[in-house]
Design a protein around this motif. Structure first.
Motif, PDB file in Angstrom:
ATOM      1  N   ALA A   1      47.744 -36.049 -82.244  1.00  0.00           N
ATOM      2  CA  ALA A   1      46.712 -36.566 -81.357  1.00  0.00           C
ATOM      3  C   ALA A   1      45.656 -37.316 -82.164  1.00  0.00           C
ATOM      4  O   ALA A   1      45.330 -36.910 -83.297  1.00  0.00           O
ATOM      5  N   PRO A   2      45.117 -38.401 -81.626  1.00  0.00           N
ATOM      6  CA  PRO A   2      44.037 -39.112 -82.332  1.00  0.00           C
ATOM      7  C   PRO A   2      42.882 -38.156 -82.642  1.00  0.00           C
ATOM      8  O   PRO A   2      42.410 -37.445 -81.757  1.00  0.00           O
ATOM      9  N   ARG A   3      42.429 -38.141 -83.871  1.00  0.00           N
ATOM     10  CA  ARG A   3      41.439 -37.149 -84.282  1.00  0.00           C
ATOM     11  C   ARG A   3      40.089 -37.371 -83.615  1.00  0.00           C
ATOM     12  O   ARG A   3      39.295 -36.427 -83.480  1.00  0.00           O
ATOM     13  N   ASP A   4      39.812 -38.596 -83.203  1.00  0.00           N
ATOM     14  CA  ASP A   4      38.529 -38.851 -82.555  1.00  0.00           C
ATOM     15  C   ASP A   4      38.613 -38.764 -81.035  1.00  0.00           C
ATOM     16  O   ASP A   4      37.633 -39.030 -80.336  1.00  0.00           O
ATOM     17  N   LEU A   5      39.772 -38.383 -80.502  1.00  0.00           N
ATOM     18  CA  LEU A   5      39.910 -38.259 -79.058  1.00  0.00           C
ATOM     19  C   LEU A   5      39.062 -37.101 -78.556  1.00  0.00           C
ATOM     20  O   LEU A   5      39.216 -35.958 -78.997  1.00  0.00           O
ATOM     21  N   PRO A   6      38.134 -37.336 -77.621  1.00  0.00           N
ATOM     22  CA  PRO A   6      37.323 -36.222 -77.092  1.00  0.00           C
ATOM     23  C   PRO A   6      38.109 -35.406 -76.071  1.00  0.00           C
ATOM     24  O   PRO A   6      38.808 -35.962 -75.222  1.00  0.00           O
ATOM     25  N   ILE A   7      38.013 -34.110 -76.178  1.00  0.00           N
ATOM     26  CA  ILE A   7      38.636 -33.231 -75.187  1.00  0.00           C
ATOM     27  C   ILE A   7      37.574 -32.271 -74.675  1.00  0.00           C
ATOM     28  O   ILE A   7      36.654 -31.876 -75.392  1.00  0.00           O
ATOM     29  N   ASN A   8      37.730 -31.906 -73.409  1.00  0.00           N
ATOM     30  CA  ASN A   8      36.779 -31.009 -72.757  1.00  0.00           C
ATOM     31  C   ASN A   8      37.294 -29.576 -72.860  1.00  0.00           C
ATOM     32  O   ASN A   8      38.149 -29.166 -72.076  1.00  0.00           O
ATOM     33  N   LEU A   9      36.786 -28.829 -73.811  1.00  0.00           N
ATOM     34  CA  LEU A   9      37.215 -27.447 -73.982  1.00  0.00           C
ATOM     35  C   LEU A   9      36.580 -26.556 -72.921  1.00  0.00           C
ATOM     36  O   LEU A   9      35.405 -26.720 -72.560  1.00  0.00           O
ATOM     37  N   ARG A  10      37.380 -25.620 -72.429  1.00  0.00           N
ATOM     38  CA  ARG A  10      36.895 -24.578 -71.525  1.00  0.00           C
ATOM     39  C   ARG A  10      37.144 -23.238 -72.193  1.00  0.00           C
ATOM     40  O   ARG A  10      38.288 -22.927 -72.548  1.00  0.00           O
ATOM     41  N   ILE A  11      36.096 -22.466 -72.326  1.00  0.00           N
ATOM     42  CA  ILE A  11      36.186 -21.166 -72.979  1.00  0.00           C
ATOM     43  C   ILE A  11      35.860 -20.101 -71.940  1.00  0.00           C
ATOM     44  O   ILE A  11      34.780 -20.108 -71.340  1.00  0.00           O
ATOM     45  N   ALA A  12      36.817 -19.202 -71.715  1.00  0.00           N
ATOM     46  CA  ALA A  12      36.649 -18.161 -70.702  1.00  0.00           C
ATOM     47  C   ALA A  12      36.157 -16.875 -71.345  1.00  0.00           C
ATOM     48  O   ALA A  12      36.819 -16.316 -72.217  1.00  0.00           O
TER      49      ALA A  12
END
Length: 599
Positions: free
Chosen positions: A44-55
């Motif tokens: 995956a592109p290292r600068d790709l932003p992802i929206n983490l969800r932590i439960a």
């Protein structure tokens, strides 16, 4: 007995991670085998932003579940005493020590409070980070994964957390979730052609003792209309009010929109009194309702035609939620957001006023969803039920199989690495806190072959099902489908409704369409009518429906013919009593109305 059980960790291994401020020892939190049909591609592109969800842990969920069953059980003194949003949030709030531990860990990675978005109860934390930081935080590697259908995701198959956080974090996504979140629809039933019913209009009516007046128009055997459904399900002559506070709603995902012009054409043809009326549109996370590209699924499954027509003039709402696969990681796609269930839950669980009935016609194979994720989404549905909301979900269109036309995923093979042949349950239909709706066809009714049904591998059988499901299993011939399904799992569907040859308007033309995506909103429409009757009598809404309907000895038309083949078998048979093809049967509104008014 508690039926919602957080998964045990699959395995443990010690990992090392360099946090911004110190070294931390990590242990494997979760690992999966990539589902069949998925191939790992480039990093995956290292600068790709992802929206983490932590439960974070919902410390008092067992107590919430107890409240849910008490307020949903007609034999309990608290029946109908639904909880408020604030009461629900108090019950699921995480322990302070979990909040502190996770907040400190995030701060160690340079993420302060301004970067975090907390759910109203504090049980979820959302934070946007680049792939490079996510890989560092979880000592893992994200890759682009491609499905044989062309869908693409950015995922990993395993991730770790500092050992001291394992008791404070239930799951993190997107990591191991490979669900494609498909619309439950049978596209091969869509004709796109004008419908001619003239040959049936002069034929004698069909005798159906449970129907309104004991008969149903002959045309209903080939073409389903709102009038057909009200005849068949004994609701002719019942007119709800529009000012009682009762509401009905639907969820739209995957760029499926509700066409306003087609709705008016439908009303003109089938519900003339509704011409000129419409629904409230609620956009979640930037969801659209593009009138230039409406979808057949949303036209039917999401109330914009049949459920609105059945329930009219009860006020209606269409929830349109953004976030849909396929994800193609390129410059034009900045985020990977294909977990719209959670976006929708985030929104509705933060509302103080909710529609009493909500239907959804989307889902996926249970085995493509990590068990930890399925449990938390199901817990969100329980929170809605505790607040007096009835949730209906289509049971799926693959019989006992997965219903996916992709040959790479239709062999009913398990995703756990053992490659066993097994029936494939559907999620969220398998969640014990929703009402799953299977399908029928023809008049008199028989089970339709694609009606999804079976037994969950994630959720234990809830107590409200014990008697009827045990009866079904005890009546199976010894050895029937041995090893192909989990006899102790939550069984579905709960109920059923017509699911074939629905007359809709699409792109200005009449057309026929079918699927359990038709059955779920149809059943929800009649639930909304039942809520109208209760609210007008000064009673609360029905809320979580299952404990009530499984306690009734009447109110449903038992479907005893048909089956739901799949996985190289004939599937289960519809039979006397509950069965995993049509559930308890189809609704008899007139009988149910009297029963719910006396509950």
């Amino acid at each position: 007995m508690r039926t919602f059980i957080v998964s045990a960790f699959v395995a443990y291994s010690t990992l090392a991670l360099a946090a911004p401020s110190a070294k931390s020892t990590l242990k494997l939190k979760e690992s999966v085998v990539a589902p069949r049909g998925w191939t790992k591609r480039e990093a995956a592109p290292r600068d790709l932003p992802i929206n983490l969800r932590i439960a974070l842990p919902q410390s008092n969920f067992p107590l919430l579940e107890q409240h849910l069953y008490e307020v949903s059980d007609p034999s309990h003194a608290r029946y109908g005493a639904h909880l408020s949003k604030e009461e629900v949030n108090e019950l699921i709030a995480p322990p302070p020590e979990s909040v502190d531990a996770v907040t400190s860990w995030l701060a160690a990675h340079g993420l302060d409070e301004g970067d975090l978005v907390r759910s109203p109860a504090g049980d979820w934390i959302k934070v946007k980070v680049p792939v490079s930081l996510a890989e560092e935080m979880f000592d893992t590697e994200y890759h682009v994964w491609e499905h044989t259908s062309g869908d693409m995701l950015v995922r990993t198959t395993a991730y770790g957390l500092p050992e001291h956080l394992h008791s404070h974090v239930e799951l993190v996504q997107p990591t191991t979730l490979f669900s494609r979140f498909r619309g439950m629809k049978t596209t091969f039933h869509f004709t796109g052609e004008a419908v001619d019913t003239s040959s049936a209009t002069s034929a004698p009516a069909i005798s159906v003792p449970s129907a309104s007046g004991g008969q149903v128009d002959a045309s209903c055997n080939t073409t389903i209309t709102v009038s057909c459904l009200k005849q068949l399900y004994n609701a002719v002559g019942y007119t709800p009010l529009n000012n009682t506070g009762n509401q009905i709603a639907a969820t739209g995902y995957l760029d499926q929109f509700a066409d306003l012009a087609d709705l008016q054409s439908f009303f003109a043809e089938e519900v003339p009194d509704a011409v000129g009326s419409t629904f409230d549109l609620v956009s979640i996370n930037g969801g659209q309702n593009d009138q230039s590209e409406p979808g057949g699924e949303a036209n039917l499954g999401e109330y914009t035609q049949f459920a609105f027509g059945i329930a009219f003039p009860i006020p209606s709402t269409f929830f349109t939620t953004a976030g849909s696969p396929p994800f193609i990681p390129d410059i034009g796609t900045p985020t990977d957001s294909n977990e719209p269930y959670l976006d929708w839950l985030d929104f509705v669980l933060n509302q103080t006023s909710l529609p009493q009935t909500i239907s959804t016609s989307y889902g996926d194979d249970e085995q493509t969803v990590p068990e930890s994720f399925a449990q938390r989404v199901c817990a969100g549905f329980a929170q809605l039920g505790a607040q007096g909301v009835t949730l209906t979900f289509s049971s799926g269109d693959g019989g006992v199989g997965d219903g996916d036309p992709d040959p790479a995923t239709t062999e009913c093979i398990t995703n756990d690495g053992t490659d066993r042949v097994q029936f494939i349950p559907a999620f969220p239909a398998s969640c014990p806190f929703v009402t799953a709706v299977g399908g029928t066809t023809n008049v008199p009714e028989t089970a339709i072959f694609f009606s999804g049904g079976g037994f969950s591998n994630f959720f234990a059988r809830p107590s409200y099902q014990d008697q009827v499901v045990s009866n079904f299993l005890n009546n199976l011939a010894p050895g029937t489908f041995e090893g192909l399904f989990n006899t102790s799992g939550r069984a579905y569907p709960d109920v059923s409704a017509q699911a074939n040859n629905f007359l809709i308007f699409f792109a200005g033309e009449e057309a026929l369409i079918g699927g359990t995506s038709a059955a779920a909103p149809t059943f929800a429409g009649f639930v909304s009518l039942l809520n109208d009757a209760r609210i007008r009598a000064g009673q609360p809404s029905l809320g979580f429906l299952n404990p009530l309907i499984y306690s009734l000895s009447s109110g449903f038309n038992d479907i005893t013919t048909g089956n739901n083949p799949g996985c190289g078998t004939d599937g289960f048979n519809a039979t006397v009593g509950w069965d995993p093809v049509t559930g308890l049967g189809t609704p008899n509104f007139g009988v149910l109305k009297d029963l719910v008014l006396s509950a």
